[in-house]
Design an enzyme around this catalytic site. Structure first.
Site, short mmCIF file in Angstrom:
data_model
loop_
_atom_site.label_atom_id
_atom_site.label_comp_id
_atom_site.label_asym_id
_atom_site.label_seq_id
_atom_site.Cartn_x
_atom_site.Cartn_y
_atom_site.Cartn_z
N GLY A 120 0.34 -5.26 0.98
CA GLY A 120 -0.94 -5.35 0.30
C GLY A 120 -0.85 -5.99 -1.07
N GLU A 178 4.62 -5.57 7.26
CA GLU A 178 3.90 -4.52 7.98
C GLU A 178 4.42 -4.28 9.40
OE1 GLU A 178 0.97 -5.76 4.77
OE2 GLU A 178 2.52 -6.70 6.01
N GLU A 236 -0.90 -9.58 -0.41
CA GLU A 236 -2.26 -9.95 0.00
C GLU A 236 -3.20 -10.01 -1.20
OE1 GLU A 236 -3.14 -8.34 4.36
OE2 GLU A 236 -2.14 -6.82 3.14
N ALA A 296 0.84 -1.19 0.00
CA ALA A 296 0.00 0.00 0.00
C ALA A 296 0.88 1.25 0.00
CB ALA A 296 -0.91 0.00 1.22
#
Length: 257
Positions: free
Chosen positions: A108, A131, A111, A65
């Protein structure tokens, strides 16, 4: 449609979405997600599309992200805005999605790949959920999907340390279906998608639903769901055609009904 953060194209019955923020290593932000969801919905609604490929470039599938967009958000903002809710929209798509991954698939981005139904990786692919190293935890289902893919111990190691793994380790642990050269990645993903697209749409949809039941339900409930879906196939013309073609030693002519 013309997009700023993605590129879309169609090859046969396959819709292809390429993440296109190369200067940011395809980092995910709200603008990209909005465009991605629009493209996914268009392919989902298009009866001529039977499978979808999600990919990036040689340097990065998606490097997580966009931290600049998230850095100053407060607890009240992320909760009141239900931040990341729209980012999981890909999970609602019923058509098979293949992630074709080269370079970095981090946070992300990793993911996103895990949400896809099949991951094909090039030899340069790198996977990580880092993260915890920047003071947060995964928020797009990474803690849930990764443990289902590789088990508790290895998931704990990757998430608690942020360690990055290469394509070979990802294949050994079952994260990716296969590893190919960078040059062959897109062709391999397209070949798999084209094979899926050549089969009966309602059968493929049911097969995807049945497999996902293993993640969403206890064994007994998932098995019952599978059996119900299996029985429903006998309402299809394509079941009769497929079995007749097998016995007659000829290619089936599926009609998606």
């Amino acid at each position: 449609m013309v997009f700023e953060n993605i590129i879309t194209e169609v090859k046969g019955k396959v819709g292809i979405i390429t993440l296109n923020r190369p200067k940011a290593l395809n980092a995910l932000n709200s603008a990209l997600i909005a465009e991605l969801n629009t493209a996914l919905d268009a392919y989902e609604a298009d009866s001529d599309i039977s499978a979808i490929i999600l990919t990036g470039n040689e340097k990065a599938f998606a490097a997580g992200a966009d931290i600049r967009e998230m850095k100053d958000k407060t607890f009240d903002e992320v909760t009141s805005q239900n931040f990341l809710h729209d980012w999981n929209h890909i999970d609602n798509i019923t058509k098979p999605i293949i992630a074709a991954v080269s370079g970095f698939a981090l946070g992300g981005g990793f993911e996103f790949a895990l949400i896809c139904d099949i991951i094909i990786a090039s030899e340069t692919a790198k996977f990580s959920l880092p993260e915890t190293t920047i003071g947060i935890i995964p928020g797009l289902g990474g803690t849930q999907r990764l443990v289902q893919a590789i088990g508790k111990s290895k998931t704990m190691e990757m998430i608690l340390t942020g360690r990055m793994i290469d394509a070979a380790e990802a294949e050994r642990t079952g994260i990716v279906a296969r590893v190919v050269s960078v040059e062959k990645l897109q062709d391999e993903a397209l070949a798999i998608a084209t094979k899926i697209a050549s089969l009966s749409k309602p059968v493929i949809k049911a097969a995807k639903q049945a497999v996902l039941s293993a993640y969403e339900m206890p064994m007994a409930q998932g098995s019952a769901r599978e059996r119900t879906l299996f029985y429903s196939m006998f309402n299809l013309h394509d079941q009769k055609e497929g079995m007749a073609a097998f016995l007659e030693k000829r290619p089936p002519k599926f009609e998606d009904r």
